[in-house]
Design a protein around this motif. Sequence first.
Motif, PDB file in Angstrom:
ATOM      1  N   ARG A  74      30.018  23.355   6.691  1.00 30.42           N
ATOM      2  CA  ARG A  74      29.815  21.914   6.877  1.00 30.42           C
ATOM      3  C   ARG A  74      29.936  21.599   8.367  1.00 30.42           C
ATOM      4  O   ARG A  74      30.830  22.114   9.030  1.00 30.42           O
ATOM      5  CB  ARG A  74      30.869  21.144   6.057  1.00 30.42           C
ATOM      6  CG  ARG A  74      30.770  19.655   6.174  1.00 30.42           C
ATOM      7  CD  ARG A  74      31.320  18.953   4.926  1.00 30.42           C
ATOM      8  NE  ARG A  74      32.740  19.145   4.696  1.00 30.42           N
ATOM      9  CZ  ARG A  74      33.684  18.222   4.972  1.00 30.42           C
ATOM     10  NH1 ARG A  74      33.343  17.066   5.513  1.00 30.42           N
ATOM     11  NH2 ARG A  74      34.943  18.451   4.697  1.00 30.42           N
ATOM     12  N   SER A  78      31.142  16.081  10.414  1.00 29.72           N
ATOM     13  CA  SER A  78      31.406  15.564   9.078  1.00 29.72           C
ATOM     14  C   SER A  78      32.907  15.509   8.800  1.00 29.72           C
ATOM     15  O   SER A  78      33.395  14.602   8.120  1.00 29.72           O
ATOM     16  CB  SER A  78      30.693  16.422   8.031  1.00 29.72           C
ATOM     17  OG  SER A  78      31.110  16.090   6.734  1.00 29.72           O
ATOM     18  N   TYR A  79      33.652  16.464   9.333  1.00 28.59           N
ATOM     19  CA  TYR A  79      35.112  16.447   9.172  1.00 28.59           C
ATOM     20  C   TYR A  79      35.722  15.269   9.917  1.00 28.59           C
ATOM     21  O   TYR A  79      36.654  14.624   9.449  1.00 28.59           O
ATOM     22  CB  TYR A  79      35.732  17.756   9.671  1.00 28.59           C
ATOM     23  CG  TYR A  79      35.388  18.956   8.812  1.00 28.59           C
ATOM     24  CD1 TYR A  79      36.179  19.296   7.722  1.00 28.59           C
ATOM     25  CD2 TYR A  79      34.271  19.739   9.072  1.00 28.59           C
ATOM     26  CE1 TYR A  79      35.869  20.383   6.920  1.00 28.59           C
ATOM     27  CE2 TYR A  79      33.945  20.828   8.279  1.00 28.59           C
ATOM     28  CZ  TYR A  79      34.745  21.147   7.198  1.00 28.59           C
ATOM     29  OH  TYR A  79      34.429  22.207   6.403  1.00 28.59           O
ATOM     30  N   LEU A  81      34.163  12.428  10.662  1.00 25.00           N
ATOM     31  CA  LEU A  81      33.798  11.215   9.912  1.00 25.00           C
ATOM     32  C   LEU A  81      34.706  11.047   8.693  1.00 25.00           C
ATOM     33  O   LEU A  81      35.183   9.952   8.400  1.00 25.00           O
ATOM     34  CB  LEU A  81      32.326  11.274   9.481  1.00 25.00           C
ATOM     35  CG  LEU A  81      31.293  11.180  10.598  1.00 25.00           C
ATOM     36  CD1 LEU A  81      29.891  11.289  10.026  1.00 25.00           C
ATOM     37  CD2 LEU A  81      31.447   9.880  11.387  1.00 25.00           C
ATOM     38  N   GLN A  82      34.947  12.162   8.007  1.00 26.28           N
ATOM     39  CA  GLN A  82      35.820  12.128   6.829  1.00 26.28           C
ATOM     40  C   GLN A  82      37.210  11.610   7.198  1.00 26.28           C
ATOM     41  O   GLN A  82      37.799  10.785   6.480  1.00 26.28           O
ATOM     42  CB  GLN A  82      35.914  13.546   6.274  1.00 26.28           C
ATOM     43  CG  GLN A  82      36.766  13.699   5.031  1.00 26.28           C
ATOM     44  CD  GLN A  82      37.022  15.180   4.710  1.00 26.28           C
ATOM     45  OE1 GLN A  82      36.427  16.078   5.302  1.00 26.28           O
ATOM     46  NE2 GLN A  82      37.909  15.415   3.758  1.00 26.28           N
ATOM     47  N   ILE A 108      23.183  14.697   7.457  1.00 27.66           N
ATOM     48  CA  ILE A 108      24.616  14.985   7.261  1.00 27.66           C
ATOM     49  C   ILE A 108      25.281  13.832   6.504  1.00 27.66           C
ATOM     50  O   ILE A 108      26.048  14.044   5.558  1.00 27.66           O
ATOM     51  CB  ILE A 108      25.303  15.221   8.626  1.00 27.66           C
ATOM     52  CG1 ILE A 108      24.833  16.548   9.222  1.00 27.66           C
ATOM     53  CG2 ILE A 108      26.833  15.200   8.491  1.00 27.66           C
ATOM     54  CD1 ILE A 108      25.200  16.758  10.682  1.00 27.66           C
ATOM     55  N   ILE A 109      24.954  12.597   6.908  1.00 27.30           N
ATOM     56  CA  ILE A 109      25.555  11.414   6.259  1.00 27.30           C
ATOM     57  C   ILE A 109      25.184  11.383   4.778  1.00 27.30           C
ATOM     58  O   ILE A 109      26.017  11.123   3.914  1.00 27.30           O
ATOM     59  CB  ILE A 109      25.098  10.127   6.979  1.00 27.30           C
ATOM     60  CG1 ILE A 109      25.722  10.064   8.368  1.00 27.30           C
ATOM     61  CG2 ILE A 109      25.464   8.879   6.176  1.00 27.30           C
ATOM     62  CD1 ILE A 109      25.099   9.017   9.281  1.00 27.30           C
ATOM     63  N   TYR A 112      26.798  14.637   2.740  1.00 24.46           N
ATOM     64  CA  TYR A 112      28.242  14.604   2.528  1.00 24.46           C
ATOM     65  C   TYR A 112      28.742  13.212   2.146  1.00 24.46           C
ATOM     66  O   TYR A 112      29.931  12.949   2.157  1.00 24.46           O
ATOM     67  CB  TYR A 112      28.973  15.182   3.755  1.00 24.46           C
ATOM     68  CG  TYR A 112      28.523  16.597   4.012  1.00 24.46           C
ATOM     69  CD1 TYR A 112      28.897  17.627   3.143  1.00 24.46           C
ATOM     70  CD2 TYR A 112      27.660  16.907   5.060  1.00 24.46           C
ATOM     71  CE1 TYR A 112      28.450  18.918   3.334  1.00 24.46           C
ATOM     72  CE2 TYR A 112      27.205  18.202   5.256  1.00 24.46           C
ATOM     73  CZ  TYR A 112      27.598  19.206   4.396  1.00 24.46           C
ATOM     74  OH  TYR A 112      27.139  20.484   4.574  1.00 24.46           O
ATOM     75  N   HIS A 114      28.815  10.209   3.431  1.00 29.41           N
ATOM     76  CA  HIS A 114      29.664   9.413   4.320  1.00 29.41           C
ATOM     77  C   HIS A 114      29.320   7.939   4.195  1.00 29.41           C
ATOM     78  O   HIS A 114      28.171   7.576   3.953  1.00 29.41           O
ATOM     79  CB  HIS A 114      29.519   9.884   5.771  1.00 29.41           C
ATOM     80  CG  HIS A 114      30.075  11.246   5.985  1.00 29.41           C
ATOM     81  ND1 HIS A 114      31.401  11.549   5.773  1.00 29.41           N
ATOM     82  CD2 HIS A 114      29.485  12.412   6.368  1.00 29.41           C
ATOM     83  CE1 HIS A 114      31.598  12.831   6.028  1.00 29.41           C
ATOM     84  NE2 HIS A 114      30.459  13.382   6.378  1.00 29.41           N
ATOM     85  N   LEU A 310      32.538  18.212  -0.219  1.00 26.20           N
ATOM     86  CA  LEU A 310      33.153  18.363   1.100  1.00 26.20           C
ATOM     87  C   LEU A 310      33.738  19.748   1.376  1.00 26.20           C
ATOM     88  O   LEU A 310      33.708  20.219   2.506  1.00 26.20           O
ATOM     89  CB  LEU A 310      34.228  17.294   1.301  1.00 26.20           C
ATOM     90  CG  LEU A 310      33.723  15.856   1.359  1.00 26.20           C
ATOM     91  CD1 LEU A 310      34.858  14.914   1.675  1.00 26.20           C
ATOM     92  CD2 LEU A 310      32.617  15.695   2.402  1.00 26.20           C
TER      93      LEU A 310
END
Lengths: 387, 387
Positions: A74, A78-79, A81-82, A108-109, A112, A114, A310
């Motif tokens: 991933r 993304s991490y 954003l998480q 990516i959004i 995953y 977001h 995730l």
Amino acid sequence: MELGPPGGSGPAEPGPRLRGLRGADAAASASSLSRFGAEAGCRASAVAAVLPAGGSGERMGVPTPKQFCPILERPLISYTLQALERVSWIKDIIVAVTRENMETMKGIIQRYQHKRISLVEAGVTRHRSIFNGLKALAEDQPNCRLSKPEVVIIHDAVRPFVEEDVLLKVVTAAQEHGCSDYDLEFGTECLHLALKYSHIKAKLVEGSPDLWKVTYKRDLYAAESIIKERISQKVCVVMDTKEDEEHVGHCLEEMLKTELNHVKVTSGQDLQQIILEQCYNFVCVNVMTSDFEETQRLLNMVEESNLSILYPVVVISVHFLDYESVPLGQKMEKVMQIREFAKEAKKRNILLSGLLIYFPQVGKNIDKIVCSVDYSFFFFWWEPDFF
Amino acid sequence: MELGPPGGSGPAEPGPRLRGLRGADAAASASSLSRFGAEAGCRASAVAAVLPAGGSGERMGVPTPKQFCPILERPLISYTLQALERVSWIKDIIVAVTRENMETMKGIIQRYQHKRISLVEAGVTRHRSIFNGLKALAEDQPNCRLSKPEVVIIHDAVRPFVEEDVLLKVVTAAQEHGCSDYDLEFGTECLHLALKYSHIKAKLVEGSPDLWKVTYKRDLYAAESIIKERISQKVCVVMDTKEDEEHVGHCLEEMLKTELNHVKVTSGQDLQQIILEQCYNFVCVNVMTSDFEETQRLLNMVEESNLSILYPVVVISVHFLDYESVPLGQKMEKVMQIREFAKEAKKRNILLSGLLIYFPQVGKNIDKIVCSVDYSFFFFWWEPDFF
């Protein structure tokens, strides 16, 4: 520092707002913080975050910009954003990406799931990227869904381990002090920029060691190990029978507890709840049946929950085989079957492995085998990568 | 900075000088550097290194001082010593450790067969530790085996990835410039100390990003991953027959080359040489025999070479089993046997795993199976940790 006209315009179309199970990090102490968070949220009319993510990552020694480098498959961003979106009082998250990476970022959004993300185009420097983000927040645009924030958190896209308490400290400091002389003297140029162009209060707060930035390739290694450690501390043992739970389940629990922080044994009735609490590791023990009923049931539940969006979910399917009572050929057919399950599961980020415990001595009880120190039986192990 | 009398006295007894195969890092470009190194060695009458290693490692969040934290089960400081002692022109390496850790340190030197090491007692500060090391080098003691150096490298015990070229730069700079005003102004206090007390030339040279210091727990993770990556890039496939080498061996080679930098296939005649060149990963393919002859031969050679002293050696023993021709019960006996091998090998840092390829269709050739995309056979995998 004098800036020319901003490189980017208003916000791009907002990120998709898909519903799904969100993966809060295991380390987040959500209960106490969310109360504080709610207070902060009350005091601040709105908090937003701007993430400059237009870097090229030349120090990484890899062609991919570091914010897009994969950790457990991933992308790093993304991490980050998480970590930000699990903080409920951050209303909007603005990510500044270069035009070339706009589609990648949208992908990516979406992939995953977001939420609360808006994209703006990055400028040629980090400062211009931040400027573009702030501008999008400050502008009065018709049909703009962004709330005008009182506090803006500017956060590097490559610092994935930011915790809610640090973010809260930032917001509180911003509300109490505004931007002090100290910051102007010793802070970074971002502050000058924020002050000069956006008319939004800003302040630098010292972070914790956890806030480190992924800069070199070794930092990717470290990040991966930290994430692995976090998601591997919780394991759930699913037994296919309540009776055996007392024997085999208890033995397994005791053994696993010497290595892991959270070990839960269940005969399946509270599996839904365990999945909701984001357990990423399962040992599925099939004692009573010689097929994969229990494992298949678990796989179905995991798939339905979106748990594996995730992080990879690890499922070990354990099977006991009495040398005398079950013909090997018949068992082999079953092994063939789990290969198919494993292939399918892998596409959904579920790593299904198998353990066949083949005990040759008649009359040996399964719980004795599990608890035995003198292992007088065979193990066969198969992994999804083999198929 | 004013210093009191040094906390430690002369050097403790020198480290043991055991002979054994030394593990140079795969990344070291030994050939070109050793020529330069030799020149530097000529120009410098003697080069020594002092390693302050008296730290308590409180930032690690672990009770063990960071220099003794294990990476792949070997203490961090052993990697640093390995990096220094593979540089032939460093004549003496002085390690300053606290009195409590003196025995631990002696144990590390003996176990990992480090050479040219002398121990001195660490002082209460890093500077006093360095001072004690320099003092041991400068003193005229009867029966002292240390050469009086022209150049002393002061190196943190927790920077394991120092390369010969950086060390050479340090030595060259020291020889050419001595200690400049720039260093005195902007260098660390170590320089003041060296100048004031030891009458030995010293200079600070800027290092590369590889020279990073293990400070936090995440750095241990990164170090472990870097080391794993280095030692896993080289693999040797040992075939038990020259005839099959062309088929199976070639297939395996092609597959492995897509993942690894160095893949070597051999039918065993140049195994000794491959071990000497420090290959830590072996796939031992037993096609012709149904027992472990080839694997056992390899294990013996690895054990005799001392290869596994510094890094774990991974051996995967692969066995093909025709469903029809070999009764399973008989094969099972063999599996029992490799468990014993694996147990014994693990004590010597050799991680023996097994792969049993059990193919149910009559008339299928082994090379077809290895190269096949449609895998219609079974894999069984066993690992030493299971036993």
